[in-house]
Motif scaffolding. Structure first.
Motif, PDB file in Angstrom:
ATOM      1  N   ASP A   1       0.838  -1.197  -0.206  1.00  0.00           N
ATOM      2  CA  ASP A   1       0.078  -0.181  -0.015  1.00  0.00           C
ATOM      3  C   ASP A   1       0.944   1.389   0.112  1.00  0.00           C
ATOM      4  OD1 ASP A   1       0.917   0.459   2.790  1.00  0.00           O
ATOM      5  OD2 ASP A   1      -0.790  -0.272   3.578  1.00  0.00           O
TER       6      ASP A   1
ATOM      7  N   HIS B   1       7.339  -7.696   2.313  1.00  0.00           N
ATOM      8  CA  HIS B   1       6.327  -7.292   3.494  1.00  0.00           C
ATOM      9  C   HIS B   1       5.188  -7.610   3.782  1.00  0.00           C
ATOM     10  CE1 HIS B   1       4.670  -3.679   5.718  1.00  0.00           C
ATOM     11  NE2 HIS B   1       3.755  -3.814   4.744  1.00  0.00           N
TER      12      HIS B   1
ATOM     13  N   ASP C   1      -1.149  -7.581   2.570  1.00  0.00           N
ATOM     14  CA  ASP C   1      -1.268  -6.055   3.210  1.00  0.00           C
ATOM     15  C   ASP C   1      -2.484  -5.274   3.237  1.00  0.00           C
ATOM     16  OD1 ASP C   1       0.414  -4.090   4.030  1.00  0.00           O
ATOM     17  OD2 ASP C   1       0.914  -3.062   2.263  1.00  0.00           O
TER      18      ASP C   1
ATOM     19  N   HIS D   1       1.480  -5.275  11.414  1.00  0.00           N
ATOM     20  CA  HIS D   1       2.525  -5.071  10.971  1.00  0.00           C
ATOM     21  C   HIS D   1       3.635  -4.916  11.915  1.00  0.00           C
ATOM     22  CE1 HIS D   1       0.254  -3.616   7.334  1.00  0.00           C
ATOM     23  NE2 HIS D   1       1.440  -3.038   6.680  1.00  0.00           N
TER      24      HIS D   1
ATOM     25  N   LYS E   1      -5.597  -4.704   7.011  1.00  0.00           N
ATOM     26  CA  LYS E   1      -6.463  -3.232   7.518  1.00  0.00           C
ATOM     27  C   LYS E   1      -7.802  -4.012   8.275  1.00  0.00           C
ATOM     28  CE  LYS E   1      -3.519  -1.352   4.469  1.00  0.00           C
ATOM     29  NZ  LYS E   1      -2.264  -1.757   4.646  1.00  0.00           N
TER      30      LYS E   1
HETATM   31 ZN   LIG Z   1       1.924  -2.465   4.854  1.00  0.00          ZN
END
Ligand SMILES: [Zn+2]
Length: 453
Positions: free
Chosen positions: A135, A282, A182, A262, A186
């Motif tokens: 992101d 990541h 990723d 994260h 959220k």
């Molecule tokens: Zn991230």
């Protein structure tokens, strides 16, 4: 206007740095028009690596030249490279030397190199992403290793993003799967923001919340399509990742996009974790953190906190000095042994704050529990989505044992100043119970069922 165009238009109004976001199939040809609109009369410098030059850079270069824009090229000289400071210097020297504006053609790393070096030169740049892998394209700040430690440097997001879905859909599948994870992060991150909102430490910023959270379920709803590289599914994923960056721009913080999910990844970055001789992406690291937090929320929502003994919790609440001593112990031997100490010094709250927070949890528990359940996917559902999309569904898939993951939990509580679920658990004296529910018999990461790798 399509729904997506409408959403993007509204989101751009919130974004503080990004003015243009164009996305569609065959959109590389749009780069010259966007460049001319934002940087009339300037020279362009296409920044790419060997791979991204082949998949999109050469074409962007040709479109710019055809349009009569003076254009140069800077190729990262190494085949294997990471977001390291020396590359920031290289890109910065190339952009400065040519007096041009960077057109970053690549994935997260190239974008971060252009983002930071352009900021150093006091100008913006255009981002042409080649994979839906992170992101970070549309977020402010660049994540770069400096003197061996990965750090986030403050710098504005790109003024324009031109995303060619045909190029992005052709990216290696594991990059797209990483981006999916990723974005999925959220989900639990939103629930942890709800906790910080309840405690009053970081109130929810409605526009930053809605721009992303209102569409998140929809953007995650087609893992089969994402895995198959279906353009509509890839476009939805890329839009979700971009909206997440816009939410961060609107909030001027990474709170809308990440929390403890994260921190597992940051820990692995800081310890230079490798699997089969390679650093893990990541998104793959975040996948494991995300699953872990879904498991924590599953366990948390099974509790009945209407019976919480607030007086007993407050009486047992440690002093700042005790917490600092604990933090030093937790991070003993770590690359940055004072990290936890510094963080707890910043986020420690006194007994009266803890009383107020726990009273709120207790009084509103059924309603809060329902809200967390509505927000967070059950572990089993998230794991299934990751299996379909090709993201890690077990820590062994990135070379981490369940025992190692369990050992990271106390560190993740103390790695950032922001309030997380584990902070709530410490206050309510349910921390050990939750850890046991996740890593004990029958738990999501039952230690006795360690997977081989
Ligand atoms: Zn991230």
């Amino acid at each position: 206007m399509t729904n997506s165009e409408l959403r993007i238009k509204r989101a751009l109004e919130l974004a503080q740095d990004t003015k243009v976001f164009e996305m569609g199939e065959g959109y590389l040809s749009r780069v010259p028009a966007v460049f001319e609109q934002l940087f009339p009369g300037r020279m362009a410098l296409v920044v790419a690596d060997v791979n991204t030059w082949r998949v999109a850079g050469a074409e962007v270069y040709a479109w710019l030249q055809d349009d009569g824009i003076e254009t140069g090229v800077f190729l990262i000289p190494d085949r294997e490279f990471h977001a390291e400071w020396k590359y920031v210097e290289m890109v910065e020297a190339a952009v400065k030397g040519s007096g041009a504006v960077a057109v970053a053609v690549g994935s997260g790393v190239i974008n971060d190199l252009c983002k930071l070096s352009s900021a150093h030169l006091g100008q913006s740049y255009i981002c042409v992403p080649t994979a839906a892998s992170v992101d970070g394209y549309s977020s402010f700040g660049a994540s770069i290793s400096y003197e061996g430690v990965k750090q986030t440097f403050d710098c504005p997001a790109p003024v324009a993003i031109v995303a060619d879905i045909s190029v992005i859909a052709d990216a290696p599948k594991e990059m797209t799967a990483a981006g999916y994870a990723d974005l999925a992060a959220k989900i639990p991150a939103g629930a942890e923001w709800m906790i910080a909102d309840l405690f009053g430490t970081e109130p929810i910023i409605p526009e930053a919340w809605h721009v992303l959270q209102d569409v998140l379920d929809e953007m995650l709803s087609d893992p089969e399509g994402v895995a198959a590289g279906k353009p509509e599914a890839i476009a939805a994923l890329f839009e979700g990742l971009t909206l997440s960056g816009f939410a961060m721009q609107a909030a001027r913080s990474s709170r809308p996009a990440s929390c403890t999910d994260h921190l597992f990844s940051h820990y692995l970055d800081m310890t230079h974790h490798q699997f089969r001789g390679k650093l893990q992406s990541h998104g793959f690291q975040v996948a494991v953190g995300t699953l872990t937090m879904c498991a924590f929320f599953d366990a948390f929502c099974k509790l009945d906190l209407t019976q919480l003994d607030v007086d007993a919790c407050v009486a047992a609440w440690p002093t700042l000095e005790q917490e600092q001593a604990r933090a030093l112990k937790v991070f003993e031997g770590f690359v940055d042994p004072k990290l936890g100490y510094n963080v707890i010094t910043q986020k420690y709250q006194g007994a009266e704050d803890v009383r107020r927070e726990l009273e709120a949890v207790k009084a509103r528990w059924p309603e809060l529990r329902d809200a967390y359940r509505a927000q967070v996917y059950p572990f089993a559902k998230m794991q299934r989505l990751f299996e379909i999309v090709g993201a890690p569904s077990d820590p062994s898939h990135i070379g981490v044992t369940r025992a190692q993951l369990k050992a990271m939990v106390p560190k993740t509580q103390l790695m950032r100043w922001r309030i997380n679920l584990l902070d709530l658990a410490k206050r309510a004296r349910i921390y050990d119970e939750l850890v046991e529910a996740v890593f004990g018999p029958g738990g999501a990461w039952d230690l006795s069922e360690e997977q081989e790798f």
